[in-house]
Design a protein around this motif. Structure first.
Motif, mmCIF file in Angstrom:
data_model
loop_
_atom_site.group_PDB
_atom_site.id
_atom_site.type_symbol
_atom_site.label_atom_id
_atom_site.label_comp_id
_atom_site.label_asym_id
_atom_site.label_seq_id
_atom_site.Cartn_x
_atom_site.Cartn_y
_atom_site.Cartn_z
ATOM 1 N N GLU A 87 0.847 -1.167 0.044
ATOM 2 C CA GLU A 87 -0.074 0.113 -0.018
ATOM 3 C C GLU A 87 0.969 1.262 -0.008
ATOM 4 O O GLU A 87 1.202 1.933 1.125
ATOM 5 N N ILE A 88 1.185 1.527 -1.096
ATOM 6 C CA ILE A 88 2.390 2.592 -1.339
ATOM 7 C C ILE A 88 1.631 3.979 -1.157
ATOM 8 O O ILE A 88 0.419 4.532 -1.665
ATOM 9 N N LYS A 89 2.340 4.836 -0.179
ATOM 10 C CA LYS A 89 1.613 6.185 -0.069
ATOM 11 C C LYS A 89 2.041 7.226 -1.108
ATOM 12 O O LYS A 89 2.912 6.889 -1.879
ATOM 13 N N GLU A 90 1.706 8.450 -1.055
ATOM 14 C CA GLU A 90 2.003 9.506 -2.182
ATOM 15 C C GLU A 90 3.262 9.652 -2.179
ATOM 16 O O GLU A 90 3.817 10.225 -3.046
ATOM 17 N N ASN A 91 3.948 9.650 -0.975
ATOM 18 C CA ASN A 91 5.450 9.981 -1.030
ATOM 19 C C ASN A 91 6.255 8.722 -1.334
ATOM 20 O O ASN A 91 7.736 8.673 -1.580
ATOM 21 N N GLY A 92 5.613 7.689 -1.800
ATOM 22 C CA GLY A 92 6.343 6.690 -2.483
ATOM 23 C C GLY A 92 6.764 5.432 -1.329
ATOM 24 O O GLY A 92 7.410 4.413 -1.469
ATOM 25 N N PHE A 93 6.344 5.709 -0.049
ATOM 26 C CA PHE A 93 6.859 4.771 0.871
ATOM 27 C C PHE A 93 5.720 3.720 1.349
ATOM 28 O O PHE A 93 4.503 3.944 0.957
ATOM 29 N N ALA A 94 6.035 2.413 1.711
ATOM 30 C CA ALA A 94 5.055 1.421 2.152
ATOM 31 C C ALA A 94 5.725 0.813 3.375
ATOM 32 O O ALA A 94 7.039 0.489 3.149
ATOM 33 N N PHE A 95 4.906 0.448 4.425
ATOM 34 C CA PHE A 95 5.415 -0.156 5.630
ATOM 35 C C PHE A 95 4.719 -1.607 5.681
ATOM 36 O O PHE A 95 3.338 -1.567 5.535
ATOM 37 N N THR A 96 5.287 -2.622 6.137
ATOM 38 C CA THR A 96 4.616 -3.845 6.477
ATOM 39 C C THR A 96 4.544 -4.053 7.846
ATOM 40 O O THR A 96 5.199 -3.430 8.664
ATOM 41 N N ALA A 97 3.537 -4.815 8.383
ATOM 42 C CA ALA A 97 3.431 -5.269 9.831
ATOM 43 C C ALA A 97 4.482 -6.173 10.138
ATOM 44 O O ALA A 97 5.294 -6.804 9.187
ATOM 45 N N PRO A 98 4.942 -6.179 11.362
ATOM 46 C CA PRO A 98 5.926 -7.015 11.832
ATOM 47 C C PRO A 98 5.961 -8.607 11.429
ATOM 48 O O PRO A 98 4.852 -8.849 11.488
#
Length: 286
Positions: A87-98
């Motif tokens: 789920e890529i944000k507008e700034n290009g970053f995406a984070f997964t759950a641990p």
């Protein structure tokens, strides 16, 4: 390790903001690929793996790059299953759950950044990251002792469960071969096998949640489910024991009817308590 998961979710905004701000200070990460992201590893001591995936083909275009080695075996492998969940944000970053990393066998989060048709994946050691931000205090000796104790206790309960099931099997088989079948010899193995099943469920839960980390996010519903299942198993064993007592009385082997009454009363009390417990937990979750 659930305390690390809880600490991450409580401070998720701080953790994610720290990583985003720090990475943005580097400018374009793709420019660091020539040096195998050495500058990135130097700044992030918790960074343990970096690799690049083509955003169009979903093929990994770089090897797995670790702080002190490079693994070429992962190159040219399809990572479409990863991109489908991003789920890529507008700034290009995406984070997964641990999750537990298959490459490093540590508890980590993966941060990805999309740049010019490429997606750079970065795996961060969650414990070291939380320590860096002062969100937890790690005590390595205590953690090792705790993990060893859970492992020993879970394994010991598993051995007891196996012994109970084997005892019921050999006891029943021996009575069948000796043609010594009655109410006692039939119900006794059932009780032992039922208790073995209850102990095994408890052992499996301890090992999964505290040693092998099958489930990282603490879920009260799973704990309620475990307790309910355990109590149901105990109720079955007690009900079988009550039947044995009643049959003994009917065959005049035991004249103490009060014992059966006590067991029936105890079972009724446990059933009533369990019903109230299930009702209250379901009401709370609504």
């Amino acid at each position: 390790m659930k305390e690390y998961i809880g600490a991450y979710f409580q401070g998720r905004e701080q953790v994610n903001g720290f990583i985003e701000d720090s990475v943005l200070n580097f400018g374009a990460l793709s420019a660091l690929e020539k040096e195998n992201f050495a500058s990135l590893f130097q700044i992030f001591k918790s960074l343990e793996l970096v690799y690049v995936v083509d955003a169009d083909t979903s093929i990994q275009s770089s090897p797995n790059i670790y702080p002190n080695r490079i693994d070429d075996t992962a190159k040219d492998i399809s990572r479409s299953y990863l991109l489908d969940r991003l789920e890529i944000k507008e700034n290009g970053f995406a984070f997964t759950a641990p999750y537990k990393s298959g490459a490093t066998q540590t508890l980590c989060i993966t941060v990805s950044k999309k740049e010019d048709g490429k997606i750079i994946f970065m795996d961060f050691d969650l414990k070291r990251l939380l320590e860096r931000l002062k969100l937890i205090e790690r005590h390595a000796t205590f953690d090792s002792v705790q993990l060893s104790f859970y492992l020993f206790t879970g394994a010991f309960m598993g051995i007891i469960a196996l012994a109970a099931v084997l005892y019921s099997l050999f006891d029943f088989a021996g009575n069948v071969m000796a043609l010594n079948l009655d109410i006692h010899t039939i119900f006794k193995p059932i009780i032992a096998a039922t208790l073995g099943l209850a102990i095994f469920d408890l052992s499996k839960t301890v090992l999964e949640q505290e040693v092998f980390y099958k489930s990282y996010v603490k879920n009260s519903k799973d704990e309620v489910k475990l307790l309910t299942k355990f109590l149901f198993t105990i109720l079955i064993a007690l009900a079988i024991e009550t039947l044995m007592v009643v049959f003994k009385i009917a065959m005049k082997e035991d004249g103490e009817m009060i014992n059966a009454l006590y067991l029936m009363g105890g079972i009724a009390l446990i059933i009533l308590s369990l019903a109230v417990f299930i009702y209250l937990t379901q009401r709370k979750s609504c």
